[in-house]
Scaffold this active site. Structure first.
Site, PDB file in Angstrom:
ATOM      1  N   GLU A 142       0.808  -1.233   0.000  1.00 29.92           N
ATOM      2  CA  GLU A 142       0.000   0.000   0.000  1.00 29.92           C
ATOM      3  C   GLU A 142       0.835   1.275   0.000  1.00 29.92           C
ATOM      4  OE1 GLU A 142      -0.626  -2.602   1.908  1.00 29.92           O
ATOM      5  OE2 GLU A 142      -2.634  -3.244   1.316  1.00 29.92           O
ATOM      6  N   HIS A 194     -10.755  -4.906  10.250  1.00 23.58           N
ATOM      7  CA  HIS A 194     -11.392  -4.569   8.974  1.00 23.58           C
ATOM      8  C   HIS A 194     -12.602  -3.665   9.186  1.00 23.58           C
ATOM      9  CE1 HIS A 194      -8.827  -7.415   6.906  1.00 23.58           C
ATOM     10  NE2 HIS A 194      -9.392  -7.113   5.755  1.00 23.58           N
TER      11      HIS A 194
END
Lengths: 335, 325
Positions: B60, B129
């Protein structure tokens, strides 16, 4: 390489050395604030590589030890010094300082104070050049310490995968701040880490500018011809400490420092040019004096006499001046 | 005006902007050949090729940085970070690079990067998450942060963001990609600043963004059944927060309930409260109240998760209390 070019190159290196030494003095006088990381000892790296690139055309990016890379890219030394003084005439208008020299006109895309941050930025510059169909390459200078950041591995992986035109130049000066390579990294040869990503890589003496130029010419040609990225490791040494708050002693032996001082890239190059009959020892002394005078008579007075940024401009440059996106009124919106 | 899914609105904006400018490209995990986890780039790989719809490795920070670098020389990258939780790994490039490059270069170079990332609490995804990191980006100088809650804004804000010369973080929400809404058939550019009154009312102002706007709308329905008229404001932009629209609403209602999906401490509700205090104080008849997530990492268990989050009923209860019902 023509004799005149060899002489010019030495002159540029001497100027950079005197520029940096004068920075140290100005820092002690508190004319320069913040952190200051100087380059003496590593000059053959920036000058050797960039001599073989197209400065002002190729994109160059580096970490916080960035003044000399900017100068070689064509930045005005007066503006670089003014930036260190925090002045409005500085290359980053006094908003960046030593660690954030930018000269975008000459495609020097900045110094960054986060170790490892420039790896992906360089790959992005290369990706942009590729998308535009340009023959520009991106050159990323960073030290060996940066190679222990995740961005090294992530970026080398993607750069090789996508065959991006980027040259990674590792200036391996053996120390990450004050921690030696031996004490921070089990694989001492940095180019071998790049080879793990199937990347072309080489390691050469970074004190001998002729050696650096030979290796750089090969690396630049490789990248520019579209064969993908290249990793060049230059073995060099920082004659000073990491920054002005570090004497560079304590963690390194006097014997080691002395050994590397004997391989000072500027004096190695001087001796070679004298040997080749390109210059005399007197020529060098004259060159050196000219460099000191140039810094003292032009560069420093410009920085000293330049205005401070206007406080009313404090928030200028945070966002673009164009309000159309705030309002949703995009000029030329619609096809 | 057609009704389309939120994900399709995002996809349409990508398609139109990529068609408009060859220097627009998209990158992210699984956005190309696999078609995008939330279908936001579906079909674009076939249309524009892998140089412009790039499947990235799971890296990322560095692929975001590649977007930053490309944006510095005129490209218009749209970086998708599959989950805002993973965007934490990219915060060096977003916060230290994208947000600061224009300033620390003295205006020499901008960073017209778009980062899209869905977050929020979907269904039982567990603590790692279920991130709500809007406070992190909204608290960073040099970024624009927008939160489209409806397909029309998802479409119009992405289009504007691509052409904006500033770095824009677009926070989407995993639970609303399948929401349907009207989007103009003609091209439309939504503003990146300014809130919107999404339901008019006279008794109380319900303030929220993204998912909490939808909870506020549901709460307004329930309040209407009790004879309470609630005005619902969707902030749309978290940086800056539109105090003027809040003030205009409070001039009618004089009472405010803030709902956010993130926790209260140092969260967006605290910032909204500050704006109400600074810009709307003399319109207020009572201290505003806030309905937020509990200060816990999001649990997996369904009942615990429900207890940790705001919902329409909690907003109704808070409103009734505020109004003295």
């Amino acid at each position: 390489m023509e004799a005149a070019d060899r002489k010019r190159l030495l002159q540029e290196m001497v100027f950079a050395r005197r520029f940096e030494e004068r920075c140290a003095e100005a820092y002690h006088h508190r004319d320069i604030g913040g952190f200051l990381h100087l380059y003496p000892g590593q000059e053959a790296c920036a000058f050797g590589v960039l001599e073989k690139a197209r400065v002002g055309h190729d994109y160059v990016i580096t970490g916080y030890r960035d003044h000399v890379h900017a100068l070689k890219c064509g930045a005005d030394p007066k503006e670089v010094m003014a930036e260190l003084y925090g002045k409005e005439t500085g290359s980053s208008r006094g908003r960046g300082g030593s660690m954030h020299i930018f000269d975008v006109q000459n495609h020097f895309m900045g110094g960054y104070a986060l170790v490892g941050e420039p790896f992906p930025l360089a790959a992005g510059l290369a990706k942009g050049a590729k998308m535009k169909g340009s023959d520009q390459i991106a050159i990323c200078f960073l030290g060996d310490g940066a190679n222990n950041q995740g961005t090294f591995h992530e970026t080398l992986n993607m750069a090789q995968l996508w065959e991006l035109p980027v040259l990674f130049v590792c200036e391996n000066n053996l120390y990450a701040i004050g921690t030696s390579l031996e004490r921070s990294t089990p694989m001492h040869d940095q180019y071998k880490r790049a080879e793990a990503y199937a990347m072309e890589a080489a390691q050469v003496d970074g004190q001998d500018i002729d050696t650096v130029m030979d290796a750089a010419a090969k690396a630049v040609d490789f990248v520019r011809s579209g064969k993908g990225p290249y990793f060049l490791e230059l073995m060099t040494y920082r004659l000073r400490g990491h920054s002005m708050s570090d004497s560079g002693r304590g963690y390194r032996s006097e014997e080691e420092i002395k050994r590397w001082m004997e391989r000072d890239p500027i004096y190695l190059f001087r001796d070679r040019l004298v040997e080749e009959g390109v210059i005399t020892a007197d020529d060098f002394d004259r060159m050196d004096k000219e460099a000191r005078d140039h810094v003292d008579d032009e560069v420093i007075p410009f920085a000293e006499n330049s205005p401070e940024p206007d406080v009313k401009d404090l928030t200028k440059y945070v966002l673009s001046d164009d309000d159309s996106c705030a309002m949703g009124q995009i000029a030329g919106g619609g096809k | 005006m057609a009704e389309i899914f939120y994900w399709d609105a995002v996809r349409r904006a990508h398609d139109e902007e990529m068609d408009n400018d060859p220097l627009v490209f998209a990158m992210g995990e699984d956005i190309g050949l696999p078609g995008g986890t939330y279908k936001a780039t579906q079909g674009l790989f076939d249309k524009y090729g892998e140089e412009r719809v790039m499947d990235t490795p799971i890296s990322e920070n560095s692929y975001t940085g590649i977007g930053v670098g490309a944006s510095m020389i005129g490209c218009r990258p749209i970086v998708e970070i599959m989950s805002v939780n993973f965007a934490l790994l990219a915060t060096d490039q977003i916060i230290n690079a994208a947000a600061k490059i224009r300033y620390m270069s003295g205006g020499q170079v901008g960073c017209p990067l778009v980062v899209r990332s869905p977050g929020g609490v979907a269904h039982q995804l567990g603590a790692q998450h279920s991130g709500r990191l809007e406070k992190l980006f909204a608290g960073t100088s040099g970024l624009r942060v927008v939160t489209p809650a409806f397909p029309v804004d998802a479409y119009g804000m992405l289009k504007t963001a691509v052409r904006c010369d500033d770095p824009v973080v677009i926070l989407e929400h995993e639970a609303i990609y399948n929401l349907k809404g009207e989007v103009p058939d003609e091209e439309y550019f939504a503003p990146l600043e300014g809130a919107r009154v999404v339901r008019e009312g006279t008794d109380v102002t319900l303030v929220g963004y993204l998912m909490s706007t939808h909870w506020n709308l549901a709460a307004a329905d329930k309040l209407a059944e009790q004879g309470i008229s609630a005005e619902v404001i969707d902030l749309r932009s978290l940086k800056p927060i539109d105090g003027a629209t809040l003030r205009a609403s409070l001039a009618k209602t004089h009472k405010a309930v803030i709902c956010t999906e993130d926790e209260a401490p140092v969260g967006m509700s605290a910032e909204i409260m500050a704006v109400l205090n600074e810009e709307c104080f003399f319109e207020l008849d009572a201290p505003p109240v806030r309905v937020t997530a509990e200060d816990v990492p999001m649990p997996y268990n369904h009942e615990l998760e429900k207890a940790a989050l705001p919902d329409a009923d909690k907003i109704v209860t808070a409103t009734q209390k505020l109004l003295g019902h």
